[in-house]
Design a protein around this motif. Structure first.
Motif, PDB file in Angstrom:
ATOM      1  N   ILE A  17       0.845  -1.190   0.000  1.00 41.04           N
ATOM      2  CA  ILE A  17       0.000   0.000   0.000  1.00 41.04           C
ATOM      3  C   ILE A  17       0.880   1.240   0.000  1.00 41.04           C
ATOM      4  CG2 ILE A  17      -1.833   1.250   1.200  1.00 41.04           C
ATOM      5  CD1 ILE A  17      -2.503  -1.433   2.613  1.00 41.04           C
ATOM      6  N   VAL A  18       0.743   2.067  -1.023  1.00 40.13           N
ATOM      7  CA  VAL A  18       1.515   3.306  -1.132  1.00 40.13           C
ATOM      8  C   VAL A  18       0.620   4.495  -0.839  1.00 40.13           C
ATOM      9  CG1 VAL A  18       2.648   4.870  -2.756  1.00 40.13           C
ATOM     10  CG2 VAL A  18       3.280   2.454  -2.716  1.00 40.13           C
ATOM     11  N   LEU A  19       1.080   5.367   0.040  1.00 39.30           N
ATOM     12  CA  LEU A  19       0.372   6.622   0.299  1.00 39.30           C
ATOM     13  C   LEU A  19       1.203   7.763  -0.259  1.00 39.30           C
ATOM     14  CD1 LEU A  19      -0.674   4.631   2.704  1.00 39.30           C
ATOM     15  CD2 LEU A  19      -1.618   6.750   3.596  1.00 39.30           C
ATOM     16  N   THR A  29       2.372  11.419   5.365  1.00 36.61           N
ATOM     17  CA  THR A  29       3.228  10.705   6.310  1.00 36.61           C
ATOM     18  C   THR A  29       2.451  10.342   7.573  1.00 36.61           C
ATOM     19  OG1 THR A  29       5.228  11.793   5.485  1.00 36.61           O
ATOM     20  CG2 THR A  29       5.350  10.824   7.671  1.00 36.61           C
ATOM     21  N   THR A  30       1.652  11.254   8.062  1.00 40.28           N
ATOM     22  CA  THR A  30       0.814  10.964   9.228  1.00 40.28           C
ATOM     23  C   THR A  30      -0.192   9.865   8.911  1.00 40.28           C
ATOM     24  OG1 THR A  30       1.037  13.232  10.044  1.00 40.28           O
ATOM     25  CG2 THR A  30      -0.831  11.950  10.859  1.00 40.28           C
ATOM     26  N   ASN A  34      -0.274   6.222  10.774  1.00 37.89           N
ATOM     27  CA  ASN A  34      -1.471   5.763  11.481  1.00 37.89           C
ATOM     28  C   ASN A  34      -2.045   4.489  10.868  1.00 37.89           C
ATOM     29  OD1 ASN A  34      -1.239   7.927  13.185  1.00 37.89           O
ATOM     30  ND2 ASN A  34      -2.765   9.184  12.137  1.00 37.89           N
ATOM     31  N   LEU A  35      -2.016   4.407   9.530  1.00 30.28           N
ATOM     32  CA  LEU A  35      -2.521   3.207   8.866  1.00 30.28           C
ATOM     33  C   LEU A  35      -1.692   1.988   9.240  1.00 30.28           C
ATOM     34  CD1 LEU A  35      -4.328   1.732   6.818  1.00 30.28           C
ATOM     35  CD2 LEU A  35      -2.714   2.443   5.030  1.00 30.28           C
ATOM     36  N   ALA A  36      -0.371   2.125   9.220  1.00 27.27           N
ATOM     37  CA  ALA A  36       0.505   1.008   9.578  1.00 27.27           C
ATOM     38  C   ALA A  36       0.256   0.559  11.020  1.00 27.27           C
ATOM     39  CB  ALA A  36       1.964   1.411   9.391  1.00 27.27           C
ATOM     40  N   ALA A  37       0.072   1.524  11.909  1.00 28.05           N
ATOM     41  CA  ALA A  37      -0.151   1.203  13.314  1.00 28.05           C
ATOM     42  C   ALA A  37      -1.470   0.459  13.517  1.00 28.05           C
ATOM     43  CB  ALA A  37      -0.128   2.479  14.155  1.00 28.05           C
ATOM     44  N   ILE A  38      -2.518   0.901  12.818  1.00 24.56           N
ATOM     45  CA  ILE A  38      -3.821   0.262  13.005  1.00 24.56           C
ATOM     46  C   ILE A  38      -3.866  -1.116  12.350  1.00 24.56           C
ATOM     47  CG2 ILE A  38      -5.044   1.134  10.978  1.00 24.56           C
ATOM     48  CD1 ILE A  38      -6.425   1.111  14.552  1.00 24.56           C
ATOM     49  N   LEU A  39      -3.135  -1.289  11.247  1.00 24.13           N
ATOM     50  CA  LEU A  39      -3.053  -2.616  10.620  1.00 24.13           C
ATOM     51  C   LEU A  39      -2.324  -3.602  11.531  1.00 24.13           C
ATOM     52  CD1 LEU A  39      -2.184  -1.718   6.916  1.00 24.13           C
ATOM     53  CD2 LEU A  39      -4.268  -2.845   7.703  1.00 24.13           C
ATOM     54  N   ALA A  40      -1.326  -3.101  12.266  1.00 22.33           N
ATOM     55  CA  ALA A  40      -0.539  -3.959  13.148  1.00 22.33           C
ATOM     56  C   ALA A  40      -1.326  -4.414  14.369  1.00 22.33           C
ATOM     57  CB  ALA A  40       0.726  -3.230  13.585  1.00 22.33           C
ATOM     58  N   PRO A  56      13.310  12.393   4.229  1.00 19.89           N
ATOM     59  CA  PRO A  56      12.754  11.342   5.099  1.00 19.89           C
ATOM     60  C   PRO A  56      12.239  11.913   6.416  1.00 19.89           C
ATOM     61  CG  PRO A  56      15.151  11.252   5.091  1.00 19.89           C
ATOM     62  CD  PRO A  56      14.765  12.243   4.029  1.00 19.89           C
ATOM     63  N   ASN A  57      11.173  11.299   6.924  1.00 17.28           N
ATOM     64  CA  ASN A  57      10.558  11.841   8.137  1.00 17.28           C
ATOM     65  C   ASN A  57      10.028  10.758   9.075  1.00 17.28           C
ATOM     66  OD1 ASN A  57       9.712  13.882   9.850  1.00 17.28           O
ATOM     67  ND2 ASN A  57       7.748  14.158   8.822  1.00 17.28           N
TER      68      ASN A  57
END
Length: 230
Positions: A17-19, A29-30, A34-40, A56-57
């Motif tokens: 998944i690319v944002l 980036t936010t 957040n998406l990665a955290a909720i998927l985990a 990079p951030n």
């Protein structure tokens, strides 16, 4: 957004998944973080990759070491498994920072080494979320989008014009990217414009510009993630 993405593909949810966004400071980036955290939180292994090799951030957001990362793996200085960093608060989430800023980011992202790394990531993780640079700034985001199962375009409310968003959309479509939908970011729920645009319920798939947003297939218009408001 998580629910829309997981239901966006027929058969199985998207793995890569690319944002991205049309311009800087749209909130991609936010949204990726957040998406990665909720998927985990679904007992699945998730990798968040900082694909912005110019500014990079991601490592700053998690307080991680940014001295090694994706560019280190691409150059062969380190291996993927020893370069990813964990987040103690989210056990199922790993982070691959961007690493040292390289002289030729576009060439690195379009290299065979990048394809090999992504293939390996797909073997190790259930979901790979990639934060990419803005589409209209550099071509890096288009390169990453072509390798994704789902591409989400983040649009900050009141920032990018329809013309700018259309340009970004057209670039992605011409590149063959699988545009799943858009995230309408930073919406003021108390604004009169919000109620006038989305109706009293504050939630709708309709759009005043829906005729100009042409999906690749008629079926995609009904199954895509569409607009998600944050």
């Amino acid at each position: 957004m998580r629910t829309s993405l997981l239901l966006s593909n027929t058969g199985q949810p998207p793995k890569f998944i690319v944002l991205t966004s049309a311009t800087p400071s749209e909130g991609k980036t936010t949204a990726a973080k957040n998406l990665a955290a909720i998927l985990a939180q679904r007992d699945t292994r998730v990798l968040l990759i900082d694909g912005d090799l110019r500014r990079p951030n991601i490592h700053h957001r998690f307080g991680l070491n940014g001295k090694i990362g994706l560019t280190s793996v691409l150059t062969g200085a380190t291996k993927l498994e020893e370069t990813v960093q964990s987040v103690p608060e989210i056990p199922n989430l790993d982070i691959l920072p961007s690493g040292p800023v390289p002289p030729f980011p576009t060439e690195m992202l379009s290299s065979a080494a990048m394809e090999t790394i992504l293939k390996r990531c797909g073997e190790l993780y259930d979901y790979i979320v990639i934060d990419s640079p803005p589409i209209l700034s550099v071509t890096d985001g288009v390169i990453l989008a072509r390798q994704a199962d789902a591409v989400v375009l983040v649009v900050r409310h009141g920032k990018s014009s329809k013309h700018v968003v259309r340009r970004a959309r057209d670039l992605l479509l011409r590149a063959g990217a699988a545009i799943t939908g858009i995230v309408l970011n930073a919406v003021d729920l108390n604004s009169p414009e919000y109620y006038g645009y989305y109706g009293y319920s504050g939630y709708s798939y309709s759009s005043v510009d829906s005729d100009s947003w042409e999906s690749q297939t008629a079926e995609g218009e009904h199954t895509n993630a569409g607009e998600t408001k944050r």
